[in-house]
Design an enzyme around this catalytic site. Structure first.
Site, PDB file in Angstrom:
ATOM      1  N   GLU A 272      46.895  45.977  33.846  1.00 34.51           N
ATOM      2  CA  GLU A 272      46.432  47.503  34.746  1.00 34.51           C
ATOM      3  C   GLU A 272      47.524  47.730  36.022  1.00 34.51           C
ATOM      4  O   GLU A 272      47.313  46.279  36.583  1.00 34.51           O
ATOM      5  CB  GLU A 272      44.573  47.086  35.097  1.00 34.51           C
ATOM      6  CG  GLU A 272      44.182  47.272  34.290  1.00 34.51           C
ATOM      7  CD  GLU A 272      42.559  46.990  34.725  1.00 34.51           C
ATOM      8  OE1 GLU A 272      41.970  47.944  35.120  1.00 34.51           O
ATOM      9  OE2 GLU A 272      41.727  45.518  34.367  1.00 34.51           O
ATOM     10  N   ARG A 487      41.904  31.538  29.204  1.00 32.82           N
ATOM     11  CA  ARG A 487      42.116  31.762  30.332  1.00 32.82           C
ATOM     12  C   ARG A 487      42.787  30.560  31.407  1.00 32.82           C
ATOM     13  O   ARG A 487      41.964  29.728  31.356  1.00 32.82           O
ATOM     14  CB  ARG A 487      41.265  32.737  31.589  1.00 32.82           C
ATOM     15  CG  ARG A 487      41.518  33.112  32.777  1.00 32.82           C
ATOM     16  CD  ARG A 487      40.972  34.206  33.302  1.00 32.82           C
ATOM     17  NE  ARG A 487      41.382  34.193  34.526  1.00 32.82           N
ATOM     18  CZ  ARG A 487      41.120  35.554  35.034  1.00 32.82           C
ATOM     19  NH1 ARG A 487      39.629  36.634  34.505  1.00 32.82           N
ATOM     20  NH2 ARG A 487      41.268  35.988  36.165  1.00 32.82           N
ATOM     21  N   LYS A 497      41.713  40.453  42.649  1.00 28.76           N
ATOM     22  CA  LYS A 497      42.547  41.897  43.250  1.00 28.76           C
ATOM     23  C   LYS A 497      41.531  41.844  44.427  1.00 28.76           C
ATOM     24  O   LYS A 497      42.383  41.554  45.798  1.00 28.76           O
ATOM     25  CB  LYS A 497      43.112  42.419  42.503  1.00 28.76           C
ATOM     26  CG  LYS A 497      43.410  42.557  41.416  1.00 28.76           C
ATOM     27  CD  LYS A 497      43.668  43.959  40.496  1.00 28.76           C
ATOM     28  CE  LYS A 497      43.978  43.657  39.036  1.00 28.76           C
ATOM     29  NZ  LYS A 497      43.877  44.715  38.351  1.00 28.76           N
TER      30      LYS A 497
END
Length: 776
Positions: A272, A487, A497
């Site tokens: 994104e 991950r 973020k």
């Protein structure tokens, strides 16, 4: 329950095994159905233990339940009689998901009707023993008998393994006779070749770019991604993947997919564009681009630009820069917004098929009213079509209407949103759209549009796999396979973020590229080479489990690369002036310093040597201490590369009693007694700024309330940045560019910072020369 327990024990299961089976509703139901079917052929008491074992094994391993009747019938008719045949049968039905099954092909694949005679087994074993006779006679019973078994079984695929073993044992005994005392002694282990320092050095030099990094097990990332361990499907064989949903049109869609791709592996990296990539993304980049590269495929960089409120051009640029910095080149750069019209048309089709509807409540309202699903779920198709058109035309307020997908959801889950209204101009399409698709709707459809073969994503998306398959199949589109991997997480940091923005807004860090962060731009600014990050990903390995790793493992990879690539230079962070009194006032000579002392053929540079030099304050002590090997009034020290040994004659102090200068004499290191140490120095140096970085957080898990009850902002390390504004460095670096890397001898590895000016260089400490044992 008691009847089922009796049924299970009647086929040879122990009572304990039968009870365990009853706890598994799915397995219990399948096994019961299989036994009942076989009993129709052989009667209630006609299922012996061998057949019962096959039925249990089949029921517990079969994924496609619609094949239960076919395989049960094959076992009942004694077409499938061994575990080997059953394994082949399970593989066959997995690879042939559509009806009808070709009986002839099935029989050939499973060895149905194949009879292996004792004579055939005897001949096959004879041939294998003849092949290895010389080695057998030499090694006798120390020979690896498994090799004989393996080759005989390869020659006679459907033969009974026990019969082959008995024949091997008998023929070996006939050849060698009974075991002697020497045969019973343990075979001595082969001596391992001694590893020399040179061997170790060569291995350390095996540093590579673009995924060819070597892991801790010696396998490069490319080898891991090419290896069997992944168990990924072959292109076009999506249906062989567990959990993949097969529809009547699946095989036709896969055929068209293969015609378009030519059987090529196609992956994508879909970030994104609303933030900067971090160390976790490095694994995703290496995995997606690396898997394609390792298998001669292609990888797209696709921006998931469906949320215009948070997207900025700087993020698009930074993401592409970081992918290329790590050494990968996208096959094509695409955007979800490339497909906005097609995605809208597919949404209209989804409504027409009865799989989507317009809803007038948001998810929080539905949860708040304890409503299991939207009251508009059964809205007529035509009405939803009209309302969706009105959404597109901007006739609803933001939040007043959404398009939801009518999935079969788990208890408590609400139908996911496919489209929502946002009156925000898009960076690429401007004001053309006021409705934007969600990730759940967009992601799988863009994968399908781009004919992705392997949709690789992290574990947190595993819960969305069923919706991924549902949407593609609901629209009767080609459906890629979603594969999840673990991950990569690091301790002592945050990567979300929202939290990084908080760190920036509160002034804890300067921006997304602050070298104390673990964003990729920050690591680059700190001086981490891309090869080191790729090596780190290789060492972590291609795992499906979540991985939490210590930063010092990444730093070790950085040292390995910089040790071979960063030229040496001399710098003094806390200078102490030294005047060599027995040299003339105008004395000046050039000293050659090798860029890489371990390999002087890689080049050198010269630095001036004059009557005045500067050394580190820590390299002098006024009072001698046990174990201290550097300069003291009683102890001389050598100057690296200069060929001189200096001895203290006078100590000069300021009014506060601080040592500010030393007066020394020098003599040639060839005539002087060898000193206990050699120290670095500078003469006629450049003044520079040096920034020393440490961990940003005090605790391993700053986001864990049990470790840090007051939140991550309360866990900031006050000593995470130390600025030395007047450090000294030798003049060889005066033409250095931003991101150039050096090893300051005896100090650490440093990189030129982007804040540097023509008047003053600024260096970031990338890592220390050695691991700080207190940080492990």
């Amino acid at each position: 329950m008691a009847d089922t327990l009796t049924l299970f024990t009647s086929i040879g299961l122990s009572e304990q095994k039968a009870k365990e089976t009853l706890k598994n509703d799915s397995l219990s139901s399948s096994l019961k159905e299989a036994i009942t079917q076989v009993q129709r052929v052989h009667g209630a008491s006609g299922v012996d233990k061998a057949m019962g074992t096959l039925l249990y094994s089949m029921a517990s391993r079969l994924k496609d339940i619609k094949r239960l009747a076919f395989l049960s019938e094959s076992i009942a008719q004694r077409k499938i009689c061994t575990e080997l045949q059953l394994a082949a049968a399970l593989d066959f039905v997995k690879g042939h998901p559509q009806d009808p099954i070709n009986q002839k092909e099935f029989d050939e694949a499973c060895g149905v009707g194949v009879v292996i005679t004792p004579e055939q087994i005897e001949e096959a074993v004879e041939a294998v023993i003849k092949k290895h006779k010389d080695q057998l006679l030499k090694e006798r019973y120390h020979f690896n008998m498994g090799l004989l078994m393996g080759e005989a079984r390869t020659a006679l695929k459907w033969a009974d393994g026990k019969v082959i073993k008995n024949e091997v044992d008998m023929q070996v005994l006939h050849l060698l006779g009974p075991k002697t005392e020497a045969d019973l002694e343990k075979k001595p282990k082969a001596q391992k070749a001694k590893v020399t320092d040179n061997d170790v050095k060569v291995k350390k030099e095996e540093v590579a770019v673009n995924g060819d990094a070597v892991s801790g097990e010696g396998k490069s990332l490319m080898e891991q991604l090419r290896g069997e361990a992944l168990k990924f499907h072959k292109p076009g064989e999506n249906y062989t993947t567990e959990g993949y949903v097969i529809t009547p049109n699946t095989m036709n869609l896969l055929k068209k997919h293969l015609e378009f791709t030519g059987g090529q592996i196609r992956t994508r990296f879909p970030p994104e564009p609303n933030g900067i990539l971090h160390i976790g993304h490095a694994k995703a980049i290496n995995f997606n681009f690396g898997y394609a590269k390792a298998n001669n495929g292609i990888c797209f960089l696709r921006y998931d630009d469906t949320n215009p409120e948070k997207e900025e051009e700087k993020y698009f640029t930074a993401i592409k820069d970081m992918v290329e910095w790590l050494g990968y080149k996208p096959y094509a750069v695409t955007h979800a917004s490339d497909n906005f019209q097609q995605l809208y048309d597919l949404a209209v089709d989804l409504i027409r098929r009865g799989h989507a509807y317009v809803c007038h409540q948001n998810s929080e309202e539905l949860k708040g009213h304890n409503v299991p699903q939207s009251p508009w779920r059964d809205r007529p198709i035509e009405e939803s079509l009209v309302l969706f058109e009105r959404m597109k035309k901007g006739l609803f307020a933001e939040g007043e209407a959404t398009l939801r997908m009518k999935m079969v959801m788990e208890d408590g889950k609400i139908d996911p949103v496919a489209y929502r209204i946002k009156y925000t101009p898009h960076h690429r399409t401007g004001d053309e759209w006021c409705i934007y698709p969600t990730y759940d709707y967009t992601h799988c459809l863009c994968d399908s549009i781009e004919n992705i073969s392997h949709s690789l994503c992290t574990k947190e998306f595993q819960a969305r796999r069923s919706s991924y398959y549902w949407l593609c199949n609901a629209l009767d589109l080609y459906c890629p396979v979603q594969w999840e991997y673990g991950r990569l997480n690091l301790t002592y940091t945050v990567v979300s973020k929202r939290k990084i923005i908080k760190l920036v807004e509160t002034g804890v860090v300067r921006d997304w590229d602050d070298p104390r962060l673990f964003t990729l731009t920050a690591l680059r600014r700190r001086g981490f080479p891309p090869e080191a990050i790729n090596n780190f990903c290789a060492r972590v390995g291609v795992t499906v489990s979540q991985t939490t790793t210590e930063p010092h493992l990444l730093e070790a990879c950085v040292r390995d690369v910089l040790n071979e690539t960063a030229p040496r230079t001399m710098a003094v962070l806390e200078p102490l002036k030294v005047t060599i009194t027995n040299l003339p006032d105008n004395f000046k000579t050039d000293v050659r310093v090798p860029d890489f002392p371990a390999d002087e053929a890689k080049g050198s540079h010269t630095v001036p040597f004059t009557r005045t030099v500067f050394i580190e304050q820590s390299d002098f002590r006024e009072v001698m201490e046990k174990g201290y090997k550097r300069l003291t009034p009683e102890q001389p020290v050598g100057l690296r590369h200069a060929g001189y040994v200096i001895s203290v004659q006078k100590i000069i102090k300021d009014t506060q009693g601080k040592v500010v200068e030393l007066e020394v004499t020098c003599c040639s290191s060839e005539t002087a007694e060898k000193p206990k140490a050699f120290i670095h120095w500078v003469s006629e140096p450049l003044v520079c700024e040096v920034r020393l970085y440490d961990r940003l957080f005090l605790h391993k898990h700053p986001e864990d309330p049990s470790e840090v009850p007051n939140g991550f902002l309360s866990d900031i390390n006050p000593d995470s940045l130390q600025v030395i504004s007047s450090a000294l460095v030798d003049t060889s670096v005066k033409r250095a560019k931003v991101f150039d890397k050096f090893q300051f001898e005896r100090v650490g590895y440093f990189s030129v910072d982007s804040d540097s000016t023509a008047d003053k260089l600024i260096f970031n400490r990338t890592v220390t020369l050695k691991e700080d044992p207190g940080k492990i």
